[in-house]
Design a protein around this motif. Structure first.
Motif, PDB file in Angstrom:
ATOM      1  N   ARG A   1     -16.156  -3.357  -2.616  1.00 49.06           N
ATOM      2  CA  ARG A   1     -15.890  -1.993  -3.112  1.00 49.06           C
ATOM      3  C   ARG A   1     -17.044  -1.393  -3.590  1.00 49.06           C
ATOM      4  O   ARG A   1     -17.490  -0.170  -3.366  1.00 49.06           O
ATOM      5  CB  ARG A   1     -14.781  -2.034  -4.258  1.00 49.06           C
ATOM      6  CG  ARG A   1     -13.329  -2.361  -3.731  1.00 49.06           C
ATOM      7  CD  ARG A   1     -12.246  -2.476  -4.874  1.00 49.06           C
ATOM      8  NE  ARG A   1     -12.374  -3.486  -5.780  1.00 49.06           N
ATOM      9  CZ  ARG A   1     -12.038  -4.441  -5.713  1.00 49.06           C
ATOM     10  NH1 ARG A   1     -11.423  -5.042  -4.818  1.00 49.06           N
ATOM     11  NH2 ARG A   1     -12.204  -5.284  -6.719  1.00 49.06           N
ATOM     12  N   GLU A   2     -17.921  -1.963  -4.288  1.00 43.02           N
ATOM     13  CA  GLU A   2     -19.081  -1.571  -4.666  1.00 43.02           C
ATOM     14  C   GLU A   2     -19.989  -1.200  -3.622  1.00 43.02           C
ATOM     15  O   GLU A   2     -20.823   0.031  -3.446  1.00 43.02           O
ATOM     16  CB  GLU A   2     -19.961  -2.668  -5.658  1.00 43.02           C
ATOM     17  CG  GLU A   2     -19.350  -2.574  -7.132  1.00 43.02           C
ATOM     18  CD  GLU A   2     -20.036  -4.026  -7.759  1.00 43.02           C
ATOM     19  OE1 GLU A   2     -20.816  -4.547  -7.488  1.00 43.02           O
ATOM     20  OE2 GLU A   2     -18.907  -4.328  -8.644  1.00 43.02           O
TER      21      GLU A   2
ATOM     22  N   LEU B   1       0.790  -1.214   0.244  1.00 42.45           N
ATOM     23  CA  LEU B   1      -0.062  -0.005  -0.101  1.00 42.45           C
ATOM     24  C   LEU B   1       0.897   1.334  -0.118  1.00 42.45           C
ATOM     25  O   LEU B   1       0.590   2.098  -0.762  1.00 42.45           O
ATOM     26  CB  LEU B   1      -1.056  -0.109   1.256  1.00 42.45           C
ATOM     27  CG  LEU B   1      -2.026  -1.192   1.213  1.00 42.45           C
ATOM     28  CD1 LEU B   1      -2.884  -1.094   2.535  1.00 42.45           C
ATOM     29  CD2 LEU B   1      -3.102  -0.760   0.122  1.00 42.45           C
TER      30      LEU B   1
ATOM     31  N   GLN C   1     -25.210   7.880   1.946  1.00 44.38           N
ATOM     32  CA  GLN C   1     -24.792   8.922   3.162  1.00 44.38           C
ATOM     33  C   GLN C   1     -24.796  10.722   2.505  1.00 44.38           C
ATOM     34  O   GLN C   1     -25.241  11.503   3.076  1.00 44.38           O
ATOM     35  CB  GLN C   1     -23.483   8.829   3.518  1.00 44.38           C
ATOM     36  CG  GLN C   1     -23.264   7.759   4.564  1.00 44.38           C
ATOM     37  CD  GLN C   1     -21.707   7.709   5.231  1.00 44.38           C
ATOM     38  OE1 GLN C   1     -20.706   7.535   4.423  1.00 44.38           O
ATOM     39  NE2 GLN C   1     -21.577   7.394   6.271  1.00 44.38           N
TER      40      GLN C   1
ATOM     41  N   ILE D   1      -3.133  -2.517 -11.066  1.00 44.57           N
ATOM     42  CA  ILE D   1      -3.767  -3.900 -10.879  1.00 44.57           C
ATOM     43  C   ILE D   1      -4.098  -4.476 -12.304  1.00 44.57           C
ATOM     44  O   ILE D   1      -4.027  -5.681 -12.484  1.00 44.57           O
ATOM     45  CB  ILE D   1      -4.993  -3.869  -9.935  1.00 44.57           C
ATOM     46  CG1 ILE D   1      -4.611  -3.344  -8.792  1.00 44.57           C
ATOM     47  CG2 ILE D   1      -5.520  -5.262  -9.867  1.00 44.57           C
ATOM     48  CD1 ILE D   1      -5.571  -3.196  -7.682  1.00 44.57           C
TER      49      ILE D   1
ATOM     50  N   SER E   1       0.475   3.801  -3.127  1.00 43.30           N
ATOM     51  CA  SER E   1       0.067   5.284  -3.136  1.00 43.30           C
ATOM     52  C   SER E   1       1.400   6.083  -3.334  1.00 43.30           C
ATOM     53  O   SER E   1       1.053   7.302  -3.988  1.00 43.30           O
ATOM     54  CB  SER E   1      -0.359   5.373  -1.819  1.00 43.30           C
ATOM     55  OG  SER E   1       0.850   5.627  -0.532  1.00 43.30           O
TER      56      SER E   1
ATOM     57  N   HIS F   1      -9.336 -10.639  -6.278  1.00 44.91           N
ATOM     58  CA  HIS F   1      -9.638  -9.263  -6.444  1.00 44.91           C
ATOM     59  C   HIS F   1     -10.961  -9.337  -7.176  1.00 44.91           C
ATOM     60  O   HIS F   1     -11.705  -8.296  -6.622  1.00 44.91           O
ATOM     61  CB  HIS F   1      -8.616  -8.715  -7.630  1.00 44.91           C
ATOM     62  CG  HIS F   1      -8.829  -7.287  -8.111  1.00 44.91           C
ATOM     63  ND1 HIS F   1      -8.539  -6.197  -7.116  1.00 44.91           N
ATOM     64  CD2 HIS F   1      -9.502  -6.862  -9.191  1.00 44.91           C
ATOM     65  CE1 HIS F   1      -8.772  -5.279  -7.880  1.00 44.91           C
ATOM     66  NE2 HIS F   1      -9.544  -5.539  -9.332  1.00 44.91           N
TER      67      HIS F   1
ATOM     68  N   ALA G   1     -19.203  -0.263  -0.682  1.00 44.13           N
ATOM     69  CA  ALA G   1     -18.658   0.950   0.081  1.00 44.13           C
ATOM     70  C   ALA G   1     -19.057   2.137  -0.808  1.00 44.13           C
ATOM     71  O   ALA G   1     -19.463   3.164  -0.069  1.00 44.13           O
ATOM     72  CB  ALA G   1     -17.163   0.755  -0.077  1.00 44.13           C
ATOM     73  N   GLU G   2     -18.966   2.042  -2.237  1.00 42.78           N
ATOM     74  CA  GLU G   2     -19.427   2.914  -2.748  1.00 42.78           C
ATOM     75  C   GLU G   2     -20.794   3.515  -2.643  1.00 42.78           C
ATOM     76  O   GLU G   2     -21.111   4.667  -2.543  1.00 42.78           O
ATOM     77  CB  GLU G   2     -19.033   2.949  -4.419  1.00 42.78           C
ATOM     78  CG  GLU G   2     -17.645   3.131  -4.792  1.00 42.78           C
ATOM     79  CD  GLU G   2     -17.146   4.501  -4.818  1.00 42.78           C
ATOM     80  OE1 GLU G   2     -17.877   5.282  -4.800  1.00 42.78           O
ATOM     81  OE2 GLU G   2     -15.931   4.446  -4.827  1.00 42.78           O
TER      82      GLU G   2
ATOM     83  N   TYR H   1     -22.945   2.865  -0.093  1.00 38.14           N
ATOM     84  CA  TYR H   1     -23.046   3.595   1.140  1.00 38.14           C
ATOM     85  C   TYR H   1     -22.480   4.707   1.206  1.00 38.14           C
ATOM     86  O   TYR H   1     -23.216   5.837   1.724  1.00 38.14           O
ATOM     87  CB  TYR H   1     -22.151   2.636   2.043  1.00 38.14           C
ATOM     88  CG  TYR H   1     -22.266   3.081   3.702  1.00 38.14           C
ATOM     89  CD1 TYR H   1     -23.439   3.137   4.180  1.00 38.14           C
ATOM     90  CD2 TYR H   1     -21.176   3.787   4.247  1.00 38.14           C
ATOM     91  CE1 TYR H   1     -23.618   3.451   5.612  1.00 38.14           C
ATOM     92  CE2 TYR H   1     -21.175   4.138   5.443  1.00 38.14           C
ATOM     93  CZ  TYR H   1     -22.423   3.994   6.335  1.00 38.14           C
ATOM     94  OH  TYR H   1     -22.761   4.612   7.588  1.00 38.14           O
ATOM     95  N   LYS H   2     -21.619   5.219   0.201  1.00 35.61           N
ATOM     96  CA  LYS H   2     -21.021   6.839   0.366  1.00 35.61           C
ATOM     97  C   LYS H   2     -22.063   7.608  -0.389  1.00 35.61           C
ATOM     98  O   LYS H   2     -22.568   8.488   0.174  1.00 35.61           O
ATOM     99  CB  LYS H   2     -19.848   6.714  -0.227  1.00 35.61           C
ATOM    100  CG  LYS H   2     -19.333   8.183  -0.731  1.00 35.61           C
ATOM    101  CD  LYS H   2     -17.974   8.153  -1.341  1.00 35.61           C
ATOM    102  CE  LYS H   2     -18.327   8.109  -3.016  1.00 35.61           C
ATOM    103  NZ  LYS H   2     -16.809   8.537  -3.792  1.00 35.61           N
TER     104      LYS H   2
ATOM    105  N   ARG I   1      -4.373   3.175  -9.207  1.00 38.84           N
ATOM    106  CA  ARG I   1      -4.211   2.061  -8.751  1.00 38.84           C
ATOM    107  C   ARG I   1      -5.005   0.987  -9.296  1.00 38.84           C
ATOM    108  O   ARG I   1      -4.448  -0.077  -9.729  1.00 38.84           O
ATOM    109  CB  ARG I   1      -4.726   1.833  -7.198  1.00 38.84           C
ATOM    110  CG  ARG I   1      -4.383   0.737  -6.507  1.00 38.84           C
ATOM    111  CD  ARG I   1      -4.694   0.542  -5.128  1.00 38.84           C
ATOM    112  NE  ARG I   1      -4.006   1.925  -4.416  1.00 38.84           N
ATOM    113  CZ  ARG I   1      -3.985   2.167  -3.134  1.00 38.84           C
ATOM    114  NH1 ARG I   1      -4.352   1.190  -2.196  1.00 38.84           N
ATOM    115  NH2 ARG I   1      -3.202   3.138  -2.519  1.00 38.84           N
ATOM    116  N   ASP I   2      -6.076   1.107 -10.051  1.00 44.00           N
ATOM    117  CA  ASP I   2      -6.874   0.338 -10.916  1.00 44.00           C
ATOM    118  C   ASP I   2      -5.979  -0.092 -12.162  1.00 44.00           C
ATOM    119  O   ASP I   2      -5.896  -1.089 -12.249  1.00 44.00           O
ATOM    120  CB  ASP I   2      -8.041   0.781 -11.221  1.00 44.00           C
ATOM    121  CG  ASP I   2      -8.958  -0.220 -11.976  1.00 44.00           C
ATOM    122  OD1 ASP I   2      -9.016  -1.000 -11.500  1.00 44.00           O
ATOM    123  OD2 ASP I   2      -9.695   0.195 -12.947  1.00 44.00           O
TER     124      ASP I   2
ATOM    125  N   ALA J   1     -14.822  -7.431  -5.346  1.00 42.35           N
ATOM    126  CA  ALA J   1     -15.306  -6.307  -5.990  1.00 42.35           C
ATOM    127  C   ALA J   1     -16.467  -5.836  -5.328  1.00 42.35           C
ATOM    128  O   ALA J   1     -17.114  -4.517  -5.086  1.00 42.35           O
ATOM    129  CB  ALA J   1     -15.573  -6.848  -7.470  1.00 42.35           C
TER     130      ALA J   1
END
Ligand SMILES: [Fe+2]
Ligand SMILES: [Fe+2]
Lengths: 96, 317
Positions: free
Chosen positions: B304-305, B88, B314, B105, B92, B297, B307-308, B310-311, B101-102, B301
């Protein structure tokens, strides 16, 4: 499938002990503040390197441009009266 | 004012200034002007370095559930977690050069970006965990200590952080080897066998000999690299032989001998044919390492989806 965003980038600042300055550590990825703090802790403080963490969205940071550094920081040079060494103290003055 | 410099086209002037800076040992920050070749070289090297940290978790992860004691398991888990952290830091740092980062990968998955060849070898016994920590991390440390002074500042900062964490990695590996060498005949044999299999690939980690090393001229001029592959390899050998002898392990190289004049060891010929065979995809674990990474990976997925999503939720509240 939608593009894999790898979430947003956040800059991490950490205070190494109470009272110290917060210093930049690097960045992490997270989708919100809470996850950003947790990921910053897991990534940058696995050996109690920090006592407090700030996280800031990377794209919210405004940075000065290196090309303009000379112009930007130059005015400091001709105001040497901002330095304590500029002043002549009477001989024999103590504790000043 | 008309000077020699100001008559140069802009690009050449910028390059001259950049080279002056790197020659003087000054650090380069992400927003500084840099030649495209410098950026490209760093993206290739740093992403490969990051991928190595992450792929390197696999051979060690293979032993988490079979570690011989709770202590050994805790240590191994902590080490693997550090390696994930190293990945990480490096991703970064590489992102500051303008690659996402995508993309990195994707390049790993397509085979465009490489990772350290050493992780294409299997970890067959518990002694391999000792050999990996002691030899593989040991070799990585020699390289990373040198990179602490690399010219690209975010890379250098990541290296300083990594080096602080690495010494525990090497010591835990050496402790495993030392413990096994004090054990039964079978355990000693196991340790020696691991030594035999990991020694040469560890020497290969430093890359080709200086005489046939591509990409290196610019890397030295721009101070990305500070020491040559052969210098670093020699340093590693000179440090490690004594450690092996102390615990009764034999270095599997019949040509290894101390050279008084150069104050270092002479060593046998490295089998670069094997190196090339493995790096080109024919090592024992190439397929497994990559397909495991791709599978995990893809299986992650949905996290990550979510989390997006949820963002977004909010934001809308
Ligand atoms: Fe590492
Ligand atoms: Fe390590």
């Amino acid at each position: 499938m939608a593009a894999d965003t790898q979430l947003d980038s956040w800059e991490v600042f950490m205070q190494s002990r109470p009272g110290a300055n917060f210093t930049h550590q690097g960045s992490i990825h997270a989708s919100d503040k809470k996850m950003a703090l947790q990921n910053a802790r897991d990534t940058y403080s696995r050996r109690s390197e920090g006592t407090s963490i700030w996280v800031v969205p990377t794209n919210e940071i405004a940075a000065s441009s290196p090309d303009e550094a000379d112009m930007f920081f130059d005015p400091a040079n001709d105001k040497i009266y901002r330095m304590p060494t500029f002043y002549t103290m009477p001989e024999g003055a103590k504790n000043i | 004012m008309e000077t020699a410099q100001s008559t140069l086209p802009k690009e050449e002037m910028l390059l001259a200034k950049f080279e002056e800076k790197t020659a003087a040992g000054e650090a380069i920050e992400p927003r500084d002007w840099m030649p495209e070749a410098y950026r490209k070289h760093l993206i290739r090297q740093m992403s490969q370095h990051a991928h190595s940290e992450v792929i390197g978790m696999q051979p060690e992860g293979n032993w988490v559930t079979r570690a011989p004691s709770l202590r050994a398991r805790q240590i191994l888990l902590a080490k693997i977690q550090d390696e994930g952290g190293h990945g990480l830091y490096l991703y970064s740092a590489a992102e500051t050069l303008g690659i996402t980062r995508d993309e990195m990968i994707q390049q790993l998955h397509s085979g465009k970006a490489k990772y350290s060849n050493i992780f294409n070898y299997p970890s067959l016994t518990w002694a391999d965990i000792g050999a990996i920590g002691w030899l593989v991390d040991g070799a990585a440390i020699v390289n990373q200590v040198s990179l602490q002074r690399t010219s690209y500042a975010p890379y250098s900062r990541a290296m300083v952080r990594i080096c602080k964490e690495e010494s525990f990695h090497q010591r835990q590996g050496y402790e495993i080897m030392a413990t096994m060498m004090k054990g039964t005949a079978e355990q000693r044999e196991m340790a020696q066998d691991a030594m035999n299999r990991w020694w040469w690939p560890s020497l290969m980690m430093f890359g080709p000999h200086d005489t046939d090393s591509p990409h290196s001229a610019d890397a030295f001029r721009w101070k990305i690299k500070r020491h040559t592959n052969d210098e670093l390899r020699q340093k590693f050998i000179d440090k490690t032989v004594q450690q092996a002898e102390l615990i009764g392990l034999t270095v599997p190289d019949k040509d290894l001998r101390w050279n008084e004049a150069k104050q270092g060891y002479d060593y046998g010929k490295i089998d670069w044919e094997e190196f090339n065979r493995v790096i080109n995809g024919h090592g024992p674990c190439n397929k497994q390492r990559l397909s495991h990474h791709i599978r995990v990976h893809n299986e992650g997925a949905w996290v990550r989806e979510a989390a997006e999503a949820y963002k977004q939720k909010q934001k809308n509240n």
